[in-house]
Design a protein around this motif. Structure first.
Motif, PDB file in Angstrom:
ATOM      1  N   PRO A 261       0.757  -1.207   0.181  1.00  0.00           N
ATOM      2  CA  PRO A 261      -0.040   0.030  -0.056  1.00  0.00           C
ATOM      3  C   PRO A 261       0.813   1.188   0.045  1.00  0.00           C
ATOM      4  CG  PRO A 261      -0.912  -1.620   1.593  1.00  0.00           C
ATOM      5  CD  PRO A 261       0.318  -2.234   1.174  1.00  0.00           C
ATOM      6  N   ALA A 264       2.203   1.674  -3.562  1.00  0.00           N
ATOM      7  CA  ALA A 264       1.239   2.372  -4.431  1.00  0.00           C
ATOM      8  C   ALA A 264       0.983   3.508  -4.303  1.00  0.00           C
ATOM      9  CB  ALA A 264       0.052   1.293  -4.136  1.00  0.00           C
ATOM     10  N   ARG A 265       1.017   4.013  -3.125  1.00  0.00           N
ATOM     11  CA  ARG A 265       0.748   5.441  -2.896  1.00  0.00           C
ATOM     12  C   ARG A 265       1.875   6.373  -3.573  1.00  0.00           C
ATOM     13  NH1 ARG A 265      -0.915   3.437   2.417  1.00  0.00           N
ATOM     14  NH2 ARG A 265      -3.184   3.302   2.290  1.00  0.00           N
ATOM     15  N   VAL A 269      -0.934   5.761  -7.276  1.00  0.00           N
ATOM     16  CA  VAL A 269      -2.265   4.731  -7.527  1.00  0.00           C
ATOM     17  C   VAL A 269      -3.210   5.566  -6.811  1.00  0.00           C
ATOM     18  CG1 VAL A 269      -3.154   2.521  -6.968  1.00  0.00           C
ATOM     19  CG2 VAL A 269      -0.670   2.539  -7.893  1.00  0.00           C
ATOM     20  N   VAL A 272      -6.172   3.654  -3.221  1.00  0.00           N
ATOM     21  CA  VAL A 272      -5.891   2.469  -2.345  1.00  0.00           C
ATOM     22  C   VAL A 272      -6.631   2.065  -1.347  1.00  0.00           C
ATOM     23  CG1 VAL A 272      -3.854   1.470  -1.073  1.00  0.00           C
ATOM     24  CG2 VAL A 272      -3.349   3.220  -2.868  1.00  0.00           C
ATOM     25  N   HIS A 274      -8.368   0.340   2.236  1.00  0.00           N
ATOM     26  CA  HIS A 274      -7.935  -0.050   3.520  1.00  0.00           C
ATOM     27  C   HIS A 274      -8.349  -1.241   3.864  1.00  0.00           C
ATOM     28  CE1 HIS A 274      -6.890   4.249   3.938  1.00  0.00           C
ATOM     29  NE2 HIS A 274      -7.930   4.641   2.937  1.00  0.00           N
ATOM     30  N   VAL A 280      -5.279  -6.083   1.401  1.00  0.00           N
ATOM     31  CA  VAL A 280      -5.151  -5.125   0.283  1.00  0.00           C
ATOM     32  C   VAL A 280      -4.069  -5.199  -0.468  1.00  0.00           C
ATOM     33  CG1 VAL A 280      -4.287  -2.569   0.555  1.00  0.00           C
ATOM     34  CG2 VAL A 280      -5.939  -3.440   2.208  1.00  0.00           C
ATOM     35  N   LEU A 284      -4.361  -5.161  -4.871  1.00  0.00           N
ATOM     36  CA  LEU A 284      -3.588  -4.052  -5.427  1.00  0.00           C
ATOM     37  C   LEU A 284      -2.735  -5.065  -6.577  1.00  0.00           C
ATOM     38  CD1 LEU A 284      -1.955  -2.027  -2.776  1.00  0.00           C
ATOM     39  CD2 LEU A 284      -3.622  -1.257  -4.584  1.00  0.00           C
ATOM     40  N   TYR A 296      -0.153   1.384 -11.863  1.00  0.00           N
ATOM     41  CA  TYR A 296      -0.456  -0.060 -11.558  1.00  0.00           C
ATOM     42  C   TYR A 296       0.647  -0.835 -12.218  1.00  0.00           C
ATOM     43  CZ  TYR A 296      -4.789   0.184  -8.852  1.00  0.00           C
ATOM     44  OH  TYR A 296      -5.647   0.464  -7.761  1.00  0.00           O
ATOM     45  N   LEU A 299       3.645  -0.330 -10.258  1.00  0.00           N
ATOM     46  CA  LEU A 299       3.566  -1.144  -9.015  1.00  0.00           C
ATOM     47  C   LEU A 299       3.894  -2.726  -9.420  1.00  0.00           C
ATOM     48  CD1 LEU A 299       2.902  -1.251  -5.844  1.00  0.00           C
ATOM     49  CD2 LEU A 299       0.324  -1.874  -6.888  1.00  0.00           C
TER      50      LEU A 299
END
Length: 386
Positions: A261, A264-265, A269, A272, A274, A280, A284, A296, A299
């Motif tokens: 996560p 990704a941030r 992305v 995302v 929670h 999670v 993703l 993505y 990622l």
């Protein structure tokens, strides 16, 4: 030896005629007949149907007596205990799942017996019918102390008297095994590493872990901690000291579920989700596997590079024939992730093992526990020389 060879053939092929058993074992027809009579008398094989649709008279078929013995397996996580019982052919005959969130630490023995009893009842059996039980947990039991290490998130499982407490209430021998090791057992017996002698299995769900099979046998290490690769120092992350107190390490911070996560941030992305880290991360990676470009896709590439970075160290030391990628987070990436990790590992490691996705997808820890328990059970029950 002939008896065991015949039993193994029946397990592998299913019902066989006397003639077919003789051909497969190289035994004469009279010897094969004597062998089957002996096994039938011992309750290890049963006559089941006849051959049909072939020229000549129908031949009697024989099969392993599924009720000759039963084995049990448990898959333990902080949230639940999943239990199953299998007959000696490997068919699952009873299952049960016991939720355990918020359970008191001192109730571990009660949790184990409750879960096992649920599976036993579902199978229409009693505890005494189960020949052997294998329990799979995160971490590893140190053979020198009897304590569970590397699993601080399992309250109550760290007591040095736990083995004795379970032995006092259960009528069958109980063995403990690391959960990722059991996934490797399942893959070696039934899946992507079937029959292989040297391979590594990398697992990613709530944590990163590995199983090492060397010379056909699980390598557990001196304290049972071989494969705790989440603690492995790797480039790209700060050096973690006192890793057991931190309950993390470089590889876990680079490619573990909790890292995705954040990564990704950082890559931009949007949206995302929670929730629990593993859920999670799985979501993703699943989205990333279908992306052709954009955040993505970045990622997926970053995750693949992270996995390959840790694998490169393992490959340099072990030089395995095969690497099996397993666990929900990795499985969510499917072939796009596997291919990317393979490409990255080819550039990072001198040895270039083949990478495959695990093929035992349904409850692999539990399946491995059953296969481990069945292997010993068969050795004991099929020993007709005793």
């Amino acid at each position: 030896m002939n008896d065991r060879a015949a039993l193994d053939l029946l397990l592998e092929h299913g019902p066989l005629s006397r003639t077919k058993i003789g051909k497969l074992t190289g035994l004469s027809k009279p010897t094969a007949s004597q062998l089957l009579a002996r096994l039938e008398s011992a309750g290890l094989v049963v006559a089941t149907g006849t051959t049909e649709g072939r020229p000549g008279p129908n031949a009697q078929l024989y099969a392993v007596n599924a009720r000759a013995a039963f084995a049990g397996g448990l898959d333990v996580t902080p949230h639940r205990i999943r239990a199953a019982v299998a007959d000696i052919t490997g068919a699952t005959v009873g299952e049960f799942e016991l939720p355990t969130p918020g359970r008191r630490a001192e109730s571990v023995v009660r949790q184990v017996t409750e879960a096992l009893d649920g599976a036993v009842k579902a199978a229409g059996l009693t505890r005494s019918d189960v020949h052997r039980l294998v329990i799979g947990t995160p971490g590893a039991f140190d053979p020198s102390t009897g304590r569970l290490r590397y699993a601080s998130h399992l309250p109550g499982w760290h007591s040095p008297t736990l083995l004795d407490e379970l032995a006092a209430v259960l009528p069958m021998p109980v063995e403990y095994e690391n959960d990722v090791n059991l996934v490797a057992v399942a893959e070696q017996r039934l899946g992507a590493a079937h029959g292989l002698q040297n391979f590594v299995l990398l697992w990613n769900e709530e944590g990163l872990g590995a199983a090492l099979v060397i010379g056909g046998r699980l390598h557990r290490g001196f304290t049972g901690g071989a494969g705790e690769v989440g603690f492995l120092p790797v480039p790209g992350t700060p050096l973690v000291r006192q890793v057991t107190k931190a309950n993390s390490g470089g590889f876990q911070e680079l490619a573990g579920a909790q890292a995705l996560p954040r990564l990704a941030r950082e890559l931009g992305v949007d949206g995302v989700p929670h929730g629990p880290h593993a859920e999670v991360a799985t979501e993703l990676v699943s989205r990333a596997a279908g992306a052709e470009s954009g955040p993505y896709r970045q990622l997926l590439d970053a995750y693949a590079t992270g996995l390959a970075t840790g694998l490169a160290s393992m490959v340099a030391v072990l030089d395995p024939e095969l690497v099996v990628l397993s666990g929900e987070v990795i499985a969510a990436g499917g072939e796009p992730l596997r291919a990317r990790v393979q490409a990255e590992l080819t550039e990072l490691a001198a040895s270039r093992p083949r990478l495959v996705l695990g093929s035992v997808r349904e409850h692999p820890v539990l399946r491995g526990a059953l296969e481990s328990a069945l292997a010993t059970t068969r050795d004991e029950v099929f020993d007709t020389s005793r």
